[in-house]
Write a protein that holds these residues in place. Structure first.
Motif, PDB file in Angstrom:
ATOM      1  N   ARG A 155       0.680   4.455  -2.239  1.00 35.01           N
ATOM      2  CA  ARG A 155       1.177   5.797  -1.942  1.00 35.01           C
ATOM      3  C   ARG A 155       2.701   5.787  -1.860  1.00 35.01           C
ATOM      4  NH1 ARG A 155      -1.666   7.224   3.396  1.00 35.01           N
ATOM      5  NH2 ARG A 155      -1.069   5.094   3.794  1.00 35.01           N
TER       6      ARG A 155
ATOM      7  N   ARG B 262       2.581   3.413  -8.411  1.00 37.73           N
ATOM      8  CA  ARG B 262       1.361   4.099  -7.955  1.00 37.73           C
ATOM      9  C   ARG B 262       0.112   3.640  -8.694  1.00 37.73           C
ATOM     10  NH1 ARG B 262       2.801  10.450  -7.483  1.00 37.73           N
ATOM     11  NH2 ARG B 262       0.555  10.550  -7.704  1.00 37.73           N
TER      12      ARG B 262
ATOM     13  N   GLU C  36       0.823  -1.211   0.000  1.00 40.30           N
ATOM     14  CA  GLU C  36       0.000   0.000   0.000  1.00 40.30           C
ATOM     15  C   GLU C  36       0.852   1.255   0.000  1.00 40.30           C
ATOM     16  OE1 GLU C  36      -2.957  -0.046   3.073  1.00 40.30           O
ATOM     17  OE2 GLU C  36      -3.585  -2.087   2.572  1.00 40.30           O
ATOM     18  N   VAL C  37       2.034   1.156   0.607  1.00 42.98           N
ATOM     19  CA  VAL C  37       2.959   2.284   0.677  1.00 42.98           C
ATOM     20  C   VAL C  37       4.326   1.784   0.248  1.00 42.98           C
ATOM     21  CG1 VAL C  37       4.073   3.990   2.178  1.00 42.98           C
ATOM     22  CG2 VAL C  37       1.684   3.341   2.590  1.00 42.98           C
TER      23      VAL C  37
ATOM     24  N   ASP D 169       4.485  13.457  -2.767  1.00 43.98           N
ATOM     25  CA  ASP D 169       3.941  13.642  -4.099  1.00 43.98           C
ATOM     26  C   ASP D 169       4.969  14.478  -4.849  1.00 43.98           C
ATOM     27  OD1 ASP D 169       2.390  15.463  -6.100  1.00 43.98           O
ATOM     28  OD2 ASP D 169       1.071  13.753  -5.695  1.00 43.98           O
TER      29      ASP D 169
ATOM     30  N   LEU E 172       5.058  10.634   3.532  1.00 47.12           N
ATOM     31  CA  LEU E 172       4.341  10.596   2.257  1.00 47.12           C
ATOM     32  C   LEU E 172       4.862  11.691   1.341  1.00 47.12           C
ATOM     33  CD1 LEU E 172       0.634   9.842   3.213  1.00 47.12           C
ATOM     34  CD2 LEU E 172       2.304   8.313   2.157  1.00 47.12           C
TER      35      LEU E 172
ATOM     36  N   GLY F  71      -2.973   2.390  -6.787  1.00 47.49           N
ATOM     37  CA  GLY F  71      -3.386   3.158  -5.618  1.00 47.49           C
ATOM     38  C   GLY F  71      -2.381   3.206  -4.487  1.00 47.49           C
TER      39      GLY F  71
END
Length: 189
Positions: free
Chosen positions: A72, A67, A45-46, A91, A89, A70
């Protein structure tokens, strides 16, 4: 009796070798990303990437591929010399700030997470999953702490020319689960 292994001298030699490889194989990161069999990775998930320093292979071409389902993205942030890394996290639109070692990282206000998939920079590797890093032990301490809490898959990202027949191993060393290069994806058994 065997002479002690000189990791410092090996690191000096391997840094020069990695610089040469980076100069010769300019599209290595894109070629590596094209070789990543995402279906062979455990569910995650990460995931964490790293900001490349010097001649380290750039993991950012893996970002969109990882990614897609979904997951992160996170980046490590160093808090001090003997501390484990934290993961925040990230972006790509987010401005980065220097961590304790001057490496670009998400700001402290970014959410901290524990990645399921860690992409680790490599100075050298062998097929048994041993990894030689820069020497400060940050990834070993961090991976050990993460693995004590949950399953974590560690993928080393390197140039194929960084492979060594057999690296020495110390008690604190954490092994890679797989290695990705511009020519191959290797799982460690």
């Amino acid at each position: 009796m065997t002479a002690p292994f000189d990791k410092t001298a090996l690191r000096v030699r391997l840094r020069g070798q990695r610089r040469r490889l980076a100069a010769e194989i300019r599209d290595a990161a894109a070629r590596a990303a094209a070789r990543l069999p995402i279906e062979r990775l455990p569910p995650f998930e990460v995931f964490s990437l790293y900001m490349p320093m010097g001649s380290e292979m750039d993991p950012r071409p893996l970002l969109e591929l990882l990614r897609r389902n979904g997951a992160r993205a996170a980046l490590p942030a160093a808090g001090g010399r003997d501390a484990a890394l934290s993961f925040r996290l990230w972006d790509p639109a987010m401005p980065l700030v220097p961590d304790a070692f001057g490496i670009p990282a998400p700001p402290a206000l970014a959410d901290e997470v524990e990645p399921d998939l860690v992409i680790a920079p490599v100075l050298a590797f062998d097929r048994a999953g041993r990894r030689l890093g820069q020497g400060a032990g940050h990834y070993d301490r961090t991976i050990s702490a993460l693995r004590a809490r949950k399953p974590v898959f560690v993928l080393g990202l390197a140039f194929a020319g960084q492979e060594i027949d057999q690296l020495p191993e110390e008690a604190h060393d954490e092994r890679l689960d797989a290695i990705l290069t511009e020519t191959d994806y290797m799982t460690v058994s």
